[in-house]
Design a protein around this motif. Structure first.
Motif, short mmCIF file in Angstrom:
data_model
loop_
_atom_site.label_atom_id
_atom_site.label_comp_id
_atom_site.label_asym_id
_atom_site.label_seq_id
_atom_site.Cartn_x
_atom_site.Cartn_y
_atom_site.Cartn_z
N SER A 45 -9.60 -2.87 39.08
CA SER A 45 -10.73 -1.97 39.32
C SER A 45 -11.13 -1.98 40.79
O SER A 45 -11.33 -3.05 41.38
CB SER A 45 -11.92 -2.39 38.45
OG SER A 45 -13.07 -1.61 38.75
N ILE A 46 -11.25 -0.78 41.36
CA ILE A 46 -11.84 -0.61 42.69
C ILE A 46 -13.18 0.06 42.46
O ILE A 46 -13.25 1.23 42.05
CB ILE A 46 -10.94 0.25 43.60
CG1 ILE A 46 -9.56 -0.40 43.75
CG2 ILE A 46 -11.59 0.45 44.96
CD1 ILE A 46 -8.55 0.46 44.51
N GLU A 47 -14.26 -0.67 42.69
CA GLU A 47 -15.57 -0.18 42.29
C GLU A 47 -16.19 0.75 43.33
O GLU A 47 -15.63 0.98 44.40
CB GLU A 47 -16.49 -1.37 41.97
CG GLU A 47 -15.97 -2.19 40.79
CD GLU A 47 -16.94 -3.26 40.31
OE1 GLU A 47 -17.98 -3.47 40.97
OE2 GLU A 47 -16.64 -3.88 39.27
N SER A 48 -17.32 1.30 42.97
CA SER A 48 -17.97 2.35 43.76
C SER A 48 -18.17 1.95 45.22
O SER A 48 -18.60 0.83 45.52
CB SER A 48 -19.33 2.70 43.15
OG SER A 48 -19.18 3.21 41.85
N ALA A 49 -17.84 2.88 46.11
CA ALA A 49 -18.06 2.74 47.56
C ALA A 49 -17.40 1.50 48.15
O ALA A 49 -17.82 1.03 49.22
CB ALA A 49 -19.56 2.74 47.85
N ALA A 50 -16.35 0.98 47.51
CA ALA A 50 -15.73 -0.25 47.96
C ALA A 50 -15.26 -0.18 49.41
O ALA A 50 -15.40 -1.14 50.17
CB ALA A 50 -14.56 -0.61 47.05
#
Length: 375
Positions: A45-50
């Motif tokens: 998972s690459i989360e929000s605004a990473a």
């Protein structure tokens, strides 16, 4: 942890080891010197605004282990030129690659079903999108808005929905709408100034096309005439309505011929068209009234059977009183249309009052609509 390296402007490269499963919220946002990111298999998972605002990144490869990319994960990464999305990605958030102004190509290895809302918003250099697989169904709202370098996009045959303003402001030249498309949102192809043809392929239950313009399947409503059309366009004879923004931005159209079958034209149908646009129609048609109301020049057909000689009250001049005759057109709703030059002279009116139309309207009293009292 979230925002672990956020704002580290001296960080130039990073390798995410295979022991890490998530790149958390804003983990590297604002790392403006970051030029290289290696993401090893193991991250799911690459989360929000990473990586939001990592303006020095030039390329990103998302490994096959990743299944989810959060909202705005790479938003405003203005240096990225190419992106490869691994084959396991199932869910992509909104605005993921928005405002990546140097992004030229995207290769999807995954069977995602949706190009999400704002995914490529303002990606002004984007010219190639490849790898969209069978099962792809939705191009969401504003997905490619302002992708001005995108001159070609192959809409897969499985697509069912094209959202609002999905291709607004792109450089598309032609568009083929697959037979299974069920919904095309408002303004899906507006401000596409190179677009000359929208073609509906096969027997679509919801849409059809005539001479490169988009209609409802029954041809009752004209939805969109591409902004790249030039010269003259003739609306299908049998069409009853012209939708909002149907001709928006058609600044190179000189003449639009509208049949008498048209009974409804939206107020914004000709928004941002040339001020010199001529509407060609029957003199007793709804389109003739519309043209007079909104100040468009007209080329009225079948005038011979509709010319009336109307007496004007004697006008006092320096030479004394005289009576003038005006050749007028009588329409169906209690109106007389008189040629501007003759009417102006007879009624003492000045031509500068009429910027677009070469006719003025003289209201006549009838049972349905009496003339208002004058002060």
């Amino acid at each position: 942890e979230g925002e672990a390296f956020s704002g580290c402007t001296s960080l130039t490269s990073i390798t995410i080891p295979d022991s890490v499963t998530r790149i958390e919220y804003k983990a590297f946002s604002g790392c403006t010197s970051l030029t290289s990111v290696t993401i090893l298999d193991g991250v799911t998972s690459i989360e929000s605004a990473a990586f939001e605002g990592c303006t020095s990144l030039t390329s990103v490869t998302i490994p096959d282990s990743v299944t989810e990319i959060g909202d705005y994960a790479f938003y405003n990464c203005t240096g990225i030129e190419e992106i490869t999305v691994g084959h396991s990605v199932e869910e992509v958030g909104i605005g993921v690659f928005g405002n990546c102004t140097s992004l030229e190509s995207v290769n999807f290895k995954t069977a995602i079903k949706t190009i999400s809302k704002w995914m490529f918003l303002n990606c002004t250099s984007l010219n190639s999108v490849t790898g969209l697989a069978e099962g792809f169904e939705t191009i969401d709202d504003y997905a490619f808005k302002n992708c001005s370098a995108l001159t070609y996009f192959n809409i897969p045959e499985t697509v069912k929905k094209i959202g609002d303003s999905a291709f607004d402001g792109t450089g598309l030249v032609t568009v083929d709408i697959p037979s299974v498309v069920e919904e095309i949102g408002n303004g899906a192809f507006t401000n596409c100034y190179s677009l000359t043809d929208i073609n509906v392929v096969g027997k679509n239950r919801n849409y059809s096309s005539v001479d490169g313009a988009l209609y409802t399947a029954d041809l009752e409503t004209l939805i969109c005439c591409p902004a790249g059309k030039t010269g003259e366009y003739t609306v299908y004879d049998g069409t009853s309505a012209i939708a909002e923004d149907a001709f928006i931005g058609c600044s190179d159209l000189a003449v639009v011929e509208i049949p008498s079958s048209v009974e409804s034209i939206a107020n914004t149908a000709f928004k941002d068209c040339s001020k010199d646009l001529v509407i060609k129609t029957d003199c007793d048609s709804y389109a003739a009234e519309y043209a007079a109301k909104f100040g468009y020049a007209t080329d009225l057909k079948h005038v011979g059977s509709k010319v009336w000689e109307v007496s004007v009250e004697p006008k006092c001049t320096e030479d004394g009183e005289k009576e003038m005759k005006l050749p007028c057109l009588r329409l169906t709703r209690g109106q007389l249309f008189a040629p501007l030059d003759d009417a102006g002279e007879a009624l003492g009116m000045h031509p500068f009052c009429f910027e677009h139309n070469n006719f003025i309207t003289l209201e006549s009293e009838n049972e349905d609509r009496p003339l208002p009292e004058q002060p």
